[in-house]
Design an enzyme around this catalytic site. Structure first.
Site, PDB file in Angstrom:
ATOM      1  N   ASP B 155      32.347  41.893  45.612  1.00 14.76           N
ATOM      2  CA  ASP B 155      32.711  40.656  46.296  1.00 14.76           C
ATOM      3  C   ASP B 155      31.457  40.066  46.924  1.00 14.76           C
ATOM      4  O   ASP B 155      30.954  40.581  47.919  1.00 14.76           O
ATOM      5  CB  ASP B 155      33.756  40.922  47.388  1.00 14.76           C
ATOM      6  CG  ASP B 155      35.114  41.330  46.809  1.00 14.76           C
ATOM      7  OD1 ASP B 155      35.133  41.928  45.728  1.00 14.76           O
ATOM      8  OD2 ASP B 155      36.133  41.046  47.465  1.00 14.76           O
ATOM      9  N   LYS B 219      37.352  33.661  45.478  1.00 13.11           N
ATOM     10  CA  LYS B 219      37.988  34.228  46.669  1.00 13.11           C
ATOM     11  C   LYS B 219      37.767  33.289  47.837  1.00 13.11           C
ATOM     12  O   LYS B 219      36.681  32.735  48.001  1.00 13.11           O
ATOM     13  CB  LYS B 219      37.369  35.616  46.919  1.00 13.11           C
ATOM     14  CG  LYS B 219      37.806  36.299  48.193  1.00 13.11           C
ATOM     15  CD  LYS B 219      37.262  37.742  48.240  1.00 13.11           C
ATOM     16  CE  LYS B 219      37.385  38.351  49.618  1.00 13.11           C
ATOM     17  NZ  LYS B 219      36.792  39.692  49.714  1.00 13.11           N
ATOM     18  N   LYS B 255      41.646  35.201  44.680  1.00  8.34           N
ATOM     19  CA  LYS B 255      41.926  36.155  45.750  1.00  8.34           C
ATOM     20  C   LYS B 255      41.880  35.463  47.106  1.00  8.34           C
ATOM     21  O   LYS B 255      40.806  35.184  47.623  1.00  8.34           O
ATOM     22  CB  LYS B 255      40.901  37.296  45.710  1.00  8.34           C
ATOM     23  CG  LYS B 255      41.053  38.286  46.875  1.00  8.34           C
ATOM     24  CD  LYS B 255      40.081  39.446  46.762  1.00  8.34           C
ATOM     25  CE  LYS B 255      40.079  40.283  48.038  1.00  8.34           C
ATOM     26  NZ  LYS B 255      39.090  41.367  48.002  1.00  8.34           N
TER      27      LYS B 255
END
Lengths: 340, 319
Positions: B155, B219, B255
């Site tokens: 991430d 995300k 996400k």
């Protein structure tokens, strides 16, 4: 403060005297409206009759005043069947939300010093005194009492609240203490609050009975989910307004109105409720609730005949306390044989 | 969308230079903020009950990236989290495992060991998370470190400073470099920190920028700022991945992270997914929740459905 109370009192007496229809909520405003004559009997010529402002009674959950999640209300009548107001008919989801709020408030309230809790509860009594006339009216309507008798009930209620406020920092001395043990240990017992307590308020005594079951629960540091008297919930809903304007943290007391059986069932089965006071349940319902409550070993206080005017004793406080006992070595004893 | 849909080739051209990239991103249609929020709110009113709710709760559990990103993380805490990810409800083995655990790079090895053999992935934040204020070399070293320790997913945070200053190509190049550092071993999630991008237009541009650079997931946020995942910004990103697949054939995951704490919220997001991009994304390969406390609420709701009684925090782990 006293000036305003006085005004409301006068206006209230006037409106009682004329037996004017509708609610009395506007009473405090009567004198402020120039169109109304001094005794409040008739508006001046030309002005239409004043439309009274009706109060929307709401639940009290987590320090806020929500309507029921279900959107339902039910009619509340006085003892003669005259309509008084619509009260929210809470659903099991409102009960769930109330438990979440009570759980959230538990850490802070149980962790506050007993002295501080006493101060906060005394403050509630101060606020109740300021709203005395409103409660006299609501109790008179709810229970079909004369104004004088209702005033007696309200006075007893406020005194009951003060009585429990005084107990907050004394109950530990009465129920806890140092225990003699056969060894070199300090052995100390102290009472601890049980946690979230569901309280089914008595059905008949809508205010004195209510406070007599609620105050002992929170005085000892528990948080409460209160199900008001089904037939006469208005004093309980107004008490919520008093709690909101005193220093009681939101969530310590949550007030639900509606069907007692409907709300009690999910509360009795709820895994996150630690105790339940069945004061407001009839025999059959109490039995069912007790069975449901057994699942997570809730403490249950069974309904019993109570004279709410009598000085209560400590039973209702100790019912929701658990005793914590600590053993602590006294340390090596001195050569002289001295002991603690 | 631009009226004349560009071909995949045309999309390759837009990253040729800073100016073509800017022209493309600023050519994206503006976002109707009121309409977007109204749409997200109206989809949030769907009532999901009984069997559909049970399905949604299990699906949501399987989509959780169980996260701990604290300065105080210890190996013990990460191991406990791993155990919980593998078996979320020890009293009910029918509860599905979560998708992944998400930790800082230095905890990847511990996490990897904790979930070994379970199919639960290990995700690692990297690139000087959460601020992303470090030299590219430092960020890449961070990524390589995590991948070498066995991270299945990385991430990364974008350089919001560069993005807001309009240096889109710099952001693009950085994502490409990080993607390269991931190699074939790890899927790349690109965090935009939507709470710092200030406008919906910027979120749409960032989404396209990330996807053009090769993100496997886009995300919303780090969970470290005031505004995190909201239904509106997630809906906007879902629309972006839908349009991106329509144009390029490449599917990208989404996400939302941070601020999703209740089952009710999670189910609202699943409704958004189903209504915007459809069933293709209703799988933990394509949709994730970055959350820590959400899992406990999902488990409590699951227990309620199974027993008919409301559950409480005493019946789930404290973490």
């Amino acid at each position: 403060m006293s000036d305003k109370t006085h005004k409301a009192h006068k206006a209230h007496k006037a409106s009682r005297a004329q037996k004017a229809g509708g609610t009395h909520e506007a009473a405090a405003d009567v004198e402020a409206v120039p169109a109304v004559t001094g005794d409040g009997t008739a508006p001046a010529a030309g002005a239409g009759p004043r439309v009274t402002v009706l109060k929307t009674y709401k639940l009290y959950v987590g320090g806020k005043f929500p309507r029921s999640e279900s959107g339902r209300v039910y009619e509340v009548t006085d003892s003669e069947g005259n309509w008084l107001a619509n009260a929210p008919r809470a659903s099991r989801k409102d009960a769930r939300d109330a438990v979440v709020a009570a759980r959230k408030a538990f850490g802070g309230w149980s962790g506050a010093t007993a002295y501080n809790r006493g101060q906060v509860l005394y403050r509630v009594a101060e606020m109740l005194e300021g709203r005395r006339h409103q409660f006299v009216r609501e109790v008179a309507d709810a229970e079909g009492l004369s104004e004088a008798r209702a005033a007696g009930v309200v006075d007893a209620t406020i005194d009951r609240w003060v009585w429990y406020a005084g107990w907050t920092d004394k109950i530990a001395q009465v129920t806890g203490g140092a225990n003699p043990v056969a060894g070199p240990y300090f052995n100390l017992s102290s009472p601890e609050p049980t946690g979230v307590v569901a309280v089914l308020a008595p059905q008949e005594s809508s205010f004195l009975g209510l406070v007599s079951v609620l105050a002992p629960v929170i005085a000892t540091g528990n948080t409460a989910v209160l199900v008001a008297s089904e037939r006469a919930p208005l004093p309980a809903l107004s008490l919520a307004e008093v709690l909101a304007t005193s220093d009681v943290p939101g969530g310590v007391v949550n007030v639900l109105s509606g069907g007692t059986a409907e709300l009690a069932a999910p509360l009795a089965a709820h895994q996150d409720v630690n105790a339940i006071d069945l004061a407001g349940a009839d025999e059959q319902l109490a039995k069912e609730l007790e069975v449901a409550a057994a699942d997570n070993l809730k403490r249950v206080l069974r309904p019993q005949p109570v004279d709410y005017f009598a000085t209560p004793g400590t039973d209702r406080m100790t019912a929701f306390l658990e005793t914590k006992t600590v053993w602590h070595p006294t340390g090596s004893l001195g050569a002289s044989g001295s002991s603690y | 969308m631009p009226t004349t849909a560009p071909t995949a080739n045309a999309l390759a051209d837009v990253t040729a230079s800073d100016s073509t990239l800017r022209r493309f991103l600023h050519g994206l249609p503006g976002v109707d903020a009121v309409g977007l929020e109204a749409r997200a709110a109206s989809l949030g009113t769907r009532s999901i009950k009984t069997t559909a709710k049970a399905y949604a709760i299990d699906l949501a559990i399987s989509m959780v990236d169980l996260t701990t990103l604290e300065g105080a993380d210890t190996p013990g805490k990460v191991r406990a989290l791993g155990a919980k990810a593998v078996l979320p409800d020890p009293t009910d083995r029918t509860a599905p495992a979560t998708a992944a655990v998400c930790v800082y790079p230095d905890m990847v090895a511990v996490a990897k060991q904790a979930v070994a053999g379970s199919g639960v992935k290990v995700a690692s934040v990297a690139t000087a998370f959460p601020a992303g204020r470090a030299a590219l070399e430092v960020k890449l070293a961070d990524v390589r470190d995590a991948v070498a320790a066995g991270a299945d997913e990385v991430d990364m945070v974008i350089d919001r400073g560069a993005f807001l200053a309009g240096k889109y190509l710099k952001v693009y190049d950085e994502i490409v470099a990080v993607k390269e550092a991931c190699g074939g071993a790890a899927r790349l999630k690109v965090i935009f920190e939507t709470g710092e991008l200030s406008t919906y237009d910027n979120i749409r541009r960032a989404s396209w920028l990330g996807m053009l650079a090769g993100a496997d997931f886009i995300k919303t946020s780090t969970g470290k700022v005031a505004v995190n995942a909201t239904p509106a910004n997630t809906l906007l990103m879902l629309e972006a991945v839908r349009d991106f697949r329509a144009q390029t054939g490449v599917q990208v995951g989404v996400k939302p992270a941070g601020g999703i704490r209740t089952s009710k919220d999670a189910i609202k997001f699943l409704v958004l997914v189903n209504e915007t991009v459809g069933e293709d994304w209703l799988d933990n390969h394509w949709f994730r929740f970055g959350a820590s406390s959400l899992l406990n609420d999902l488990l409590m709701q699951r227990q309620k459905l199974a027993t008919g009684r409301y559950s409480g925090p005493d019946y789930v782990t404290v973490d």
